[in-house]
Design a protein around this motif. Structure first.
Motif, PDB file in Angstrom:
ATOM      1  N   ILE A 112       0.866  -1.177   0.000  1.00 18.77           N
ATOM      2  CA  ILE A 112       0.000   0.000   0.000  1.00 18.77           C
ATOM      3  C   ILE A 112       0.901   1.224   0.000  1.00 18.77           C
ATOM      4  N   THR A 143       4.576   0.610   1.469  1.00 12.68           N
ATOM      5  CA  THR A 143       4.761  -0.374   2.530  1.00 12.68           C
ATOM      6  C   THR A 143       4.373  -1.751   2.025  1.00 12.68           C
ATOM      7  N   THR A 147       3.063  -5.403   2.014  1.00 11.97           N
ATOM      8  CA  THR A 147       2.076  -6.111   2.811  1.00 11.97           C
ATOM      9  C   THR A 147       2.706  -7.231   3.628  1.00 11.97           C
ATOM     10  N   ASP A 148       3.772  -7.820   3.113  1.00 11.42           N
ATOM     11  CA  ASP A 148       4.356  -8.981   3.791  1.00 11.42           C
ATOM     12  C   ASP A 148       5.302  -8.601   4.924  1.00 11.42           C
ATOM     13  N   GLY A 149       5.426  -7.311   5.205  1.00 14.21           N
ATOM     14  CA  GLY A 149       6.239  -6.868   6.340  1.00 14.21           C
ATOM     15  C   GLY A 149       7.730  -6.843   6.074  1.00 14.21           C
ATOM     16  N   SER A 150       8.143  -7.040   4.820  1.00 17.82           N
ATOM     17  CA  SER A 150       9.579  -7.109   4.537  1.00 17.82           C
ATOM     18  C   SER A 150      10.239  -5.734   4.570  1.00 17.82           C
ATOM     19  N   GLY A 151       9.457  -4.672   4.543  1.00 13.19           N
ATOM     20  CA  GLY A 151      10.034  -3.334   4.625  1.00 13.19           C
ATOM     21  C   GLY A 151       9.205  -2.320   3.854  1.00 13.19           C
ATOM     22  N   SER A 152       9.712  -1.127   3.802  1.00 18.87           N
ATOM     23  CA  SER A 152       9.036  -0.072   3.046  1.00 18.87           C
ATOM     24  C   SER A 152      10.086   0.773   2.335  1.00 18.87           C
ATOM     25  N   ALA A 189      14.207  -4.933   4.119  1.00 14.48           N
ATOM     26  CA  ALA A 189      14.872  -5.539   2.970  1.00 14.48           C
ATOM     27  C   ALA A 189      15.212  -4.518   1.890  1.00 14.48           C
TER      28      ALA A 189
END
Lengths: 438, 169
Positions: free
Chosen positions: B66, B109, B111-116, B136
């Motif tokens: 997003i 950002t 969605t999988d939380g790997s970074g932004s 990441a």
């Protein structure tokens, strides 16, 4: 009052999705959103559209970060849910922490979050001595997903060297809930290392330092980094059919008290606890509401008293984190568990003292018991005057067979009696007829 | 609002990629990757995006996320533009496909939380570049061209914003 919400966690593929219509419907009933969205708005009810962006989970709790959008734009929120089984939820809503006073300035002034920046800096430094810049010496940190906890700065200091690198999380990074002397913040952080992951941290503050920190795992991050480790109570959880938590009103003397999530036994306990104050010729504590689990506060302690609870117009409330099956003593001649009685009276004693002790009274008691402070974040609780006083009143009201005094070593019974009289001006219901402290 | 800026590598990259989407000349560390990525943003559905390209297939770049506009700036003066102005520019782009010149600082950002990662988008000249990143994407650089399109030429809506570019991560 927050009521219910619905969200579902996708199974496999790392997807997290939600029943957004159900959430929007549920949120429409929440006082926190409607007045803000409808501020000075004279038209028909706003059509809120809710997008769930991130979900973080812990032990029976979930943090859901969502955007509530209407014609005038979107606003980010974070909501903490306490979950029991697959049904009842209670929640606390956190608003975006703008870092400044005027909401409209969010678009023209860069938000300032000096504490958050310092927190990231401290953890990035790897220096355990710097933890005192953000944490109270007595802090308790819990990783709800991993099941670990650290008590005090010394234990936490051992963690900092092996902790993954910490970076700022994605916008808006921080959410706030302000309730009297223990404001809360939710911080979203980006963990680095071999498998970067998002994490949410709930901070409870006292005197500007974190006294409680609870860490919640980001579901897609866990699934990506741990494979099968990302499943749990939240997998396929669907709260569509959840009932609103029950709010009843009981009358104690001339006072009406809201009791939340109670069955008949819990309501009886509340009446019994208040009855001890009457039996001891003490005024009733001025409590607006008495909560039982599930509560978003029950992950922090067994019981808590709030002097100025925003949910109840800033009035005093008590939360007692015992389920009905934990209330009974197990003895035929004694209905209530001594520990439950002690915890309930201890918190009610705090409430009683909010309104009936002034600064000279507090200082006199601190001097009397030989301590340094009435309450201070960096003082362990057994060394705080306010906790010694609450223990003393709880002991004095419990009655000889149930009386407990948890601060070790306890004073002898005569000393406790003198302290009780000093605090309340009355004789205790607990007598010194038996050995020990009662 | 947080805009950590790194070195000048990303600027060099965007200049290069703006010209012809050619390979970049920054020093590369062993194990790093350079490849083309397309990020397709659904402007009318919460600005969610889907990424395509070899790095996505290889798990080096997250597949979806997003985005959030952190701020808008006047491309001539670099002054901050009021949110009502840049949001109207976005609305006009959706409605008429015409864009007014504006620079947007946007956080994406995963969605999988790997970074932004934060991008600078130059609407009007239709170029973009990576500004910074976390997780990441700490070392992510690159950029490319912007274009507005629907999923199929025969469709009018929904309008998507595509960020085509070559990234190094």
């Amino acid at each position: 009052m927050p009521t219910r919400a619905s969200w579902t966690f996708g199974h496999g593929g790392g997807d997290v999705y939600s029943g957004r219509l159900e959430i929007a419907e549920a949120l429409g009933a929440i006082l926190y959103i409607t007045p803000r969205a409808a501020f000075d708005y004279q038209g028909p009810p706003l059509d809120l559209e809710v997008h769930v962006d991130q979900v973080f989970v812990g032990d029976g709790r979930a943090l859901v970060r969502f955007d509530a959008q209407h014609l005038a734009g979107g606003v980010p929120w974070m909501q903490l849910y306490a979950v029991v089984g697959d049904a009842v939820l209670t929640s606390r809503l956190y608003t975006e922490d703008l870092g400044h006073i005027i909401p409209n300035e969010r678009w023209t002034h860069e938000p300032e979050h000096p504490f958050y920046d310092r927190y990231i800096d401290v953890w990035s430094s790897g220096d355990p001595d710097r933890l005192a810049e953000v944490y109270a010496r007595t802090v308790v940190v819990r990783d709800e997903f991993g099941g670990e906890s650290w008590h005090g700065l010394d234990e936490l200091g051992g963690e900092i060297a092996s902790a993954p690198p910490l970076e700022h999380g994605p916008w808006p990074e921080r959410f706030r809930f302000d309730s009297g002397i223990r404001p809360e913040r939710i911080a979203v952080v980006q963990l680095g290392g071999s498998c970067p992951a998002l994490e949410a941290r709930r901070w409870v503050f006292d005197d500007g330092l974190i006294v409680d920190e609870t860490r919640f795992a980001h579901v897609p991050s866990v699934r990506r980094c741990q494979g099968d480790g990302g499943e749990g109570w939240w997998t396929d959880f669907d709260a569509t059919g959840s009932e609103e938590f029950g709010v009843d009103t009981i009358t104690i003397g001339e006072r009406s008290i809201e009791v939340v999530n109670t069955d008949r036994m819990q309501r009886d306990l509340v009446r019994w606890l208040f009855g001890r104050f009457g039996a001891g010729s003490l005024a009733q504590p001025d409590v607006a509401a008495f909560w039982f689990p599930p509560s978003v506060d029950c992950g922090l302690s067994e019981a808590i008293a709030r002097p100025d609870d925003d949910r109840f117009e800033g009035r005093h409330t008590v939360t007692l984190c015992f389920t009905p099956d934990e209330l009974s003593s197990g003895w035929p001649d004694r209905r209530w568990s001594s520990h439950v009685v002690h915890q309930g009276l201890h918190e009610l004693a705090h409430v009683w003292m909010y309104d009936r002790l002034d600064d000279p009274d507090r200082q006199a008691f601190v001097d009397r018991v030989g301590l340094d402070t009435w309450r201070d974040t960096d003082t362990f609780w057994p060394e705080r005057g306010v906790e010694v006083a609450a223990e003393t009143i709880a002991w004095g009201l419990a009655g000889t067979e149930r009386a407990q005094y948890l601060i070790m070593p306890p004073p002898d019974c005569a000393e406790l009696t003198d302290r009780y009289v000093m605090l309340t001006g009355q004789d205790p219901l607990t007598t010194c007829d038996t050995d020990g402290v009662g | 609002m947080r805009r950590p800026r790194r070195g000048s590598c990303s600027l060099a990259v965007v200049l290069a990629t703006c010209a012809a989407l050619v390979a970049v000349s920054c020093d590369r560390s062993p194990g790093r990757w350079v490849d083309e990525v397309t990020i397709g943003v659904d402007l009318e559905a919460g600005q969610r995006w889907v990424a395509h390209g070899t790095p996505v297939d290889r798990g080096q770049f997250c597949p979806n996320g997003i985005r959030h506009v952190l701020e808008g700036r006047d491309p001539t003066t670099d002054d901050i533009v009021r949110v009502s102005v840049w949001s109207q520019i976005i609305e006009d782009a959706i409605a008429t496909r015409n864009t007014t010149e504006v620079d947007l600082v946007v956080e994406h950002t995963c969605t999988d939380g790997s970074g932004s990662f934060v991008t600078i988008e130059h609407w009007g000249t239709d170029t973009w570049s990576i500004d910074s990143g976390t997780g990441a994407y700490r070392a992510l650089t690159g950029g490319g061209a912007l274009r507005f399109a629907t999923a199929h030429y025969s469709e009018v809506r929904p309008l998507r914003l595509f960020l085509d570019g070559e990234l190094e991560g």
